[in-house]
Design an enzyme around this catalytic site. Sequence first.
Site, PDB file in Angstrom:
ATOM      1  N   GLY A 179     -28.103 -10.044  11.621  1.00 54.40           N
ATOM      2  CA  GLY A 179     -28.440  -9.555  10.287  1.00 54.40           C
ATOM      3  C   GLY A 179     -29.382 -10.509   9.589  1.00 54.40           C
ATOM      4  O   GLY A 179     -29.195 -10.868   8.427  1.00 54.40           O
ATOM      5  N   ASP A 194     -28.958  -7.079  23.507  1.00 51.68           N
ATOM      6  CA  ASP A 194     -28.314  -7.338  22.210  1.00 51.68           C
ATOM      7  C   ASP A 194     -27.104  -6.406  22.054  1.00 51.68           C
ATOM      8  O   ASP A 194     -27.215  -5.196  22.304  1.00 51.68           O
ATOM      9  CB  ASP A 194     -29.367  -7.062  21.118  1.00 51.68           C
ATOM     10  CG  ASP A 194     -28.892  -7.411  19.724  1.00 51.68           C
ATOM     11  OD1 ASP A 194     -28.041  -8.315  19.587  1.00 51.68           O
ATOM     12  OD2 ASP A 194     -29.392  -6.779  18.760  1.00 51.68           O
ATOM     13  N   HIS A 195     -25.971  -6.958  21.636  1.00 52.27           N
ATOM     14  CA  HIS A 195     -24.742  -6.178  21.420  1.00 52.27           C
ATOM     15  C   HIS A 195     -24.388  -5.291  22.597  1.00 52.27           C
ATOM     16  O   HIS A 195     -24.174  -4.078  22.433  1.00 52.27           O
ATOM     17  CB  HIS A 195     -24.843  -5.312  20.144  1.00 52.27           C
ATOM     18  CG  HIS A 195     -24.838  -6.102  18.879  1.00 52.27           C
ATOM     19  ND1 HIS A 195     -23.727  -6.748  18.403  1.00 52.27           N
ATOM     20  CD2 HIS A 195     -25.838  -6.374  17.998  1.00 52.27           C
ATOM     21  CE1 HIS A 195     -24.024  -7.377  17.278  1.00 52.27           C
ATOM     22  NE2 HIS A 195     -25.307  -7.174  17.014  1.00 52.27           N
TER      23      HIS A 195
HETATM   24  P1  13P Z   1     -31.277  -6.945  10.978  1.00 51.15           P
HETATM   25  O1  13P Z   1     -31.639  -5.563  11.483  1.00 51.15           O
HETATM   26  O2  13P Z   1     -30.428  -6.908   9.764  1.00 51.15           O
HETATM   27  O3  13P Z   1     -32.472  -7.801  10.851  1.00 51.15           O
HETATM   28  O4  13P Z   1     -30.334  -7.596  12.108  1.00 51.15           O
HETATM   29  C1  13P Z   1     -30.712  -7.521  13.440  1.00 51.15           C
HETATM   30  C2  13P Z   1     -29.596  -7.917  14.320  1.00 51.15           C
HETATM   31  O5  13P Z   1     -28.727  -8.670  13.941  1.00 51.15           O
HETATM   32  C3  13P Z   1     -29.602  -7.407  15.697  1.00 51.15           C
HETATM   33  O6  13P Z   1     -28.505  -7.844  16.426  1.00 51.15           O
END
Ligand code: 13P
Length: 291
Positions: free
Chosen positions: A218, A81-82
């Site tokens: 998010g 992720d990211h």
């Molecule tokens: P939240 O932590 O707001 O649930 O978002 C997680 C996220 O988007 C990880 O990439």
Amino acid sequence: MLVTLKEILDTANKEKYGVGAFNTPNLEAVKAVIEAAEEVNSPVILQHAEVHESLISIEEIGPVMLDYARRASVPVAVHLDHGATFEMCVKAIRQGFTSVMYDASSKSYEENLAETKEIVRIAHAAGVSVEAEIGHIFTSEVGSGEGGQADSSEDYEDLEDVYTDPKVAKEFVKATGIDCLAIAFGTVHGMYVKKPKLDLARITAIKEQIDVPFVMHGGSGVSEENYKIAIKNGICKINYFTYMSKAGGEAIKEYIANKSIDTPLFFDQLSVAAYAGMKADVKQAIQIFRG
Ligand code: 13P
């Protein structure tokens, strides 16, 4: 069973349901997510965020995520992720992750395009799916593990500049060959300090331009009704972490509140309470996303 993100999301896109993608920076979270998905018989995505390297490294948690995924009775993708660097994406691919997100959304469009293309070439050669991002997804000042990166919509004069432009999204997906696209339409990483104002019609506008699975970042704190509309409009992957982690924390609080002040606390009991709290929250989220 371990599968690619593309396999999971192409089916979700066709059948119009959402799949939860949960960050798992500890064993309790990995177990909670896999068991929740198995109990409701749903595919699921385990993900390790590069910002969570401060909590645990991919070398430590990656093999655990992959092992649980392989032994699961439901399809599981293991995703970076990211990913912020080329090196991190290659590390995840070499470990056996079945997808990576390369996030160059804060760079210029040209850099994002050129660098994402390079990642796609390498990842696809290794049979690994790719997610990338166009637009800017805000980060709240209240949340776990993403401190120091907070921003808010008030930092921007014109939201049209930060939300995903449908035409740009189409051009980017076509040019890069990515498998799914993270889009910005008002969701925020971390806890919402104000009621979220989502531009849900924008998802439809992007979908009219390009039919790939879209990703909502998010995902914590969005109403059940808005999840449903977002999924109907084209969201297939919902990134969800803050509320799951909070559910673990709240379960520990409750465990402690039920003990008298002089009872000794044992970490293994706290860990079990956190795992159970996260599992219940994840199970509920998966059920909502499935519709
Ligand atoms: P939240 O932590 O707001 O649930 O978002 C997680 C996220 O988007 C990880 O990439």
